[in-house]
Design an enzyme around this catalytic site. Structure first.
Site, PDB file in Angstrom:
ATOM      1  N   GLU B  60      94.055 115.598  47.921  1.00  0.00           N
ATOM      2  CA  GLU B  60      93.381 114.931  46.794  1.00  0.00           C
ATOM      3  C   GLU B  60      93.103 113.452  47.038  1.00  0.00           C
ATOM      4  O   GLU B  60      91.981 112.996  46.833  1.00  0.00           O
ATOM      5  CB  GLU B  60      94.168 115.155  45.498  1.00  0.00           C
ATOM      6  CG  GLU B  60      94.070 116.569  44.934  1.00  0.00           C
ATOM      7  CD  GLU B  60      95.042 117.542  45.570  1.00  0.00           C
ATOM      8  OE1 GLU B  60      95.834 117.107  46.430  1.00  0.00           O
ATOM      9  OE2 GLU B  60      95.020 118.735  45.213  1.00  0.00           O
ATOM     10  N   HIS B 129     100.561 121.753  34.798  1.00  0.00           N
ATOM     11  CA  HIS B 129      99.190 122.273  34.796  1.00  0.00           C
ATOM     12  C   HIS B 129      98.607 122.289  33.384  1.00  0.00           C
ATOM     13  O   HIS B 129      97.735 123.105  33.075  1.00  0.00           O
ATOM     14  CB  HIS B 129      99.131 123.697  35.374  1.00  0.00           C
ATOM     15  CG  HIS B 129      99.237 123.754  36.870  1.00  0.00           C
ATOM     16  ND1 HIS B 129     100.397 123.483  37.533  1.00  0.00           N
ATOM     17  CD2 HIS B 129      98.313 124.032  37.820  1.00  0.00           C
ATOM     18  CE1 HIS B 129     100.197 123.609  38.842  1.00  0.00           C
ATOM     19  NE2 HIS B 129      98.931 123.934  39.048  1.00  0.00           N
TER      20      HIS B 129
END
Ligand SMILES: Cc1ncc(C[n+]2csc(CCOP(=O)(O)OP(=O)(O)O)c2C)c(N)n1
Ligand SMILES: [Mg+2]
Lengths: 325, 331
Positions: B60, B129
């Site tokens: 990322e 999440h």
């Protein structure tokens, strides 16, 4: 004959650029010591052959990313003294309108994408610039400058992986000056630095960063190959910073000895070495080079005087450039 | 008008912009053949090829940083961050690099990129999440933040984001990907900084972001049945924020509740409430109320998770009390 002439010009420009960096830094140091410069700054003195050897292999269309120790890259990529000193002093005519300062100094018009105050912070930017070149079918090359200390950042390994997978035209230039801040490189870097790049299948070289010809020679070859799609490449340049980590780091014997500093300055200085070469090869006389030096010193003194007198940005600029139109 | 899902709306917006502008490209994990785990980008690689729809390794910070460099040098990358929670991994590249480059360069460099990611709890995905982290990003000058509340907004805001010359972060509610809403066939863009008054009312203003707009609308229905007239406003972008529309509404209704799915403390709701207090104080008949997610990591168990997010019933209950002149948090 024609070749010799172009070499002469190249050589004299490399010499000039190295002396310009040294002179810029001497003046910046004086501005700090005389309390005329706000904040701190990191001197590039001693490492001139690295920035000059590499940037002289680049065109204006080629990009670089720079570091907190970025004045050398900035000069080498084509910046002028006036706008640089203005930036250092936070004046409106600085390259970044005084908003960047020493740690973000860059002449963007010559392809410098900025100095970065986050160690390793520009590795993604440089690799992304190379990705853009590849996607748009452009043949420019991007050089990512960073220190030995920055090799401890995980980002480097993420982007080298992608650069290698996608064969991007980027050259990672690790300036190994033996220290990250007040710590010796061998205490923070395990194993071999070049082997880390090689693990990704990236061709890696180690060079004497105090020999501008050796650096330039390698850089020219790698840049040409990167343009043809043979990149990425990695270079570890063995070099040394003459000043402290920053201008305020004066008593530093607790981490490195005066004898060590003297050895690098007396016997491995990139400017002294190259000057001797120029004279020995009959490319210039001592008198020619003295005249060049004097001209550069005069130029710097004028630029400093100009910057000291230059205006600060208007208060209305404080919230300008937060967003682009 | 035809109805399409939020997922299709995002896909259409990106496809249209990629057709219009060859400098737009996409990068992220499993964006190409897989079309992301939510299948939002399905079909794009078939049309635009792997040159412009780039599958990255699970790096990322790496691909976020590369997007910044590509944007600075003439491309318009769209970065796909699989879950909003991963924004913590890219904070340096987003907040220290992308957000500040234009300013630090004295306006010489620009970073036209879009970071599209998601938010939203109650998908039983637990604490890593499920977060709604828009406040973190909205705090940083130099970034714009869009929060689409339906397919219509998702498409129009995405197209505007791609054409904007700044880094824009778009938070899509991952529970809304399959929700359908009317979306015109013809091209349209939704400008940033223009709130949408979804429902007009007299007695109280309900300001909601993203899926909380639906929560506010349902609350307004409940309240209408009781004779309370609620105005519902969707700011659509929280940076820039259309303060004017919000303030005008509160001047009319004299009461407001701000609802957002981020944690309540130091959040989006706090910021908007505070601006209303500063700028509409003498028009208020009740304290402006914040309703964010509970200040707890999002729990897995449905029995617990459902307690953490504002519901229409809770919004209606609070609105009722404000309209009755009751203090909800009496000191
Ligand atoms: C992410 C980050 N961590 C720490 C610092 C503080 N810092 C500034 S320069 C530096 C040392 C960098 O060493 P190196 O990369 O070798 O560069 P050099 O200063 O030797 O040129 C450190 C730790 C920083 N600016 N950014
Ligand atoms: Mg170092």
């Amino acid at each position: 004959m024609a070749k010799a002439k172009s070499n002469t010009e190249d050589y004299l420009r490399m010499y000039t650029q190295m002396v310009r960096i040294r002179t810029f830094e001497d003046n910046a140091n004086q501005l700090y010591l005389s309390a005329k410069m706000p904040g701190l700054t990191h001197m590039y003195s001693g490492e001139e052959a690295v920035a000059v050897g590499i940037c002289e292999a680049l065109t204006d269309a080629d990009r670089i990313t720079s570091t907190h120790r970025g004045h050398g890259h900035c000069v080498a990529k084509g910046a002028e003294f006036k706008a640089m000193f203005c930036e250092l002093l936070g004046k409106a005519e600085g390259y970044c309108r005084g908003k960047g300062g020493s740690m973000h100094i860059a002449d963007q018009s010559h392809g410098n994408l900025g100095a970065n105050a986050i160690v390793g912070g520009s590795m993604g930017i440089a690799t992304g610039s190379a990705l853009r070149a590849k996607l748009q079918g452009s043949d420019d090359v991007t050089v990512c400058f960073f220190g030995d200390g920055a090799t401890a950042q995980g980002l480097l390994y993420e982007v080298m992986n992608m650069a290698a997978l996608w064969k991007l035209p980027v050259i990672y230039a690790c300036e190994n000056n033996g220290y990250s801040e007040y710590t010796k490189t061998e205490e923070i870097a395990a194993g071999s630095i070049t082997a880390r790049a090689e693990a990704f299948g990236i061709e890696a070289h180690q060079v004497d960063g105090q020999d501008v010809l050796e650096v330039n020679d390698l850089a020219r070859k790698l840049v040409a190959r990167a343009r043809k799609g043979e990149g990425p490449f990695f270079i570890e340049l063995m070099t040394y910073r003459y000043h402290g980590h920053h201008v305020g780091d004066i008593n530093r014997e607790y981490y490195r000895s005066k004898a060590e500093e003297k050895e690098w300055k007396d016997n491995r200085d990139p400017i002294i070495r190259f000057r001797a070469h120029l004279v020995r090869e009959g490319i210039a006389t001592e008198a020619d080079l003295d005249a060049l030096n004097a001209e550069i010193e005069k130029d710097a003194a004028e630029a400093v005087a100009y910057a000291l007198d230059a205006a600060y940005p208007d208060a209305a600029e404080v919230d300008m450039h937060v967003y682009a139109a | 008008m035809r109805e399409i899902t939020l997922s299709q709306a995002v896909n259409e917006a990106i496809a249209e912009e990629m057709r219009r502008d060859p400098s737009v490209f996409l990068m992220g994990e499993d964006v190409a053949e897989a079309g992301t785990p939510f299948k939002v980008l399905s079909g794009l690689v078939e049309e635009f090829g792997t040159e412009r729809v780039i599958d990255t390794p699970i790096s990322e910070p790496g691909f976020m940083g590369m997007a910044v460099g590509a944007a600075m040098t003439g491309a318009r990358p769209i970065v796909d961050l699989m879950f909003g929670d991963f924004i913590f991994l890219i904070m340096d590249q987003l907040c220290n690099q992308a957000a500040k480059t234009h300013y630090m360069s004295g306006g010489k460099l620009t970073v036209p990129l879009v970071l599209r990611t998601n938010m939203g709890a109650t998908r039983r995905s637990a604490a890593q999440h499920s977060q709604s982290l828009q406040a973190l990003v909205a705090h940083i000058p130099g970034l714009k933040v869009a929060m689409p509340s339906s397919s219509y907004e998702a498409k129009g805001l995405m197209k505007t984001a791609i054409r904007d010359n700044n880094p824009v972060v778009i938070f899509e509610d991952k529970l809304m990907y399959q929700d359908k809403a009317p979306v015109p066939e013809e091209e349209y863009l939704i400008p940033f900084g223009v709130a949408n008054v979804k429902r007009e009312g007299r007695d109280i203003t309900l300001i909601g972001t993203s899926s909380m707009v639906q929560v506010a609308e349902k609350a307004a229905e409940i309240l209408a049945a009781e004779g309370i007239s609620a105005e519902v406003i969707d700011p659509r972008t929280i940076v820039p924020l259309d303060e004017k529309t919000l303030i005008e509404s509160v001047k009319k209704t004299s009461r407001a509740i701000v609802i957002d799915e981020g944690h309540q403390s130091y959040g989006v709701t706090a910021e908007i409430a505070s601006r209303l207090n500063e700028k509409a104080f003498y028009h208020l008949d009740a304290p402006v109320l914040r309703m964010g997610a509970m200040d707890v990591p999002v729990p897995f168990s449905p029995a617990l998770e459902d307690l953490t997010v504002p519901t229409p019933e809770q919004v209606a209950a609070n609105a009722r009390r404000l309209c009755a002149g009751e203090l909800i948090h009496a000191a």
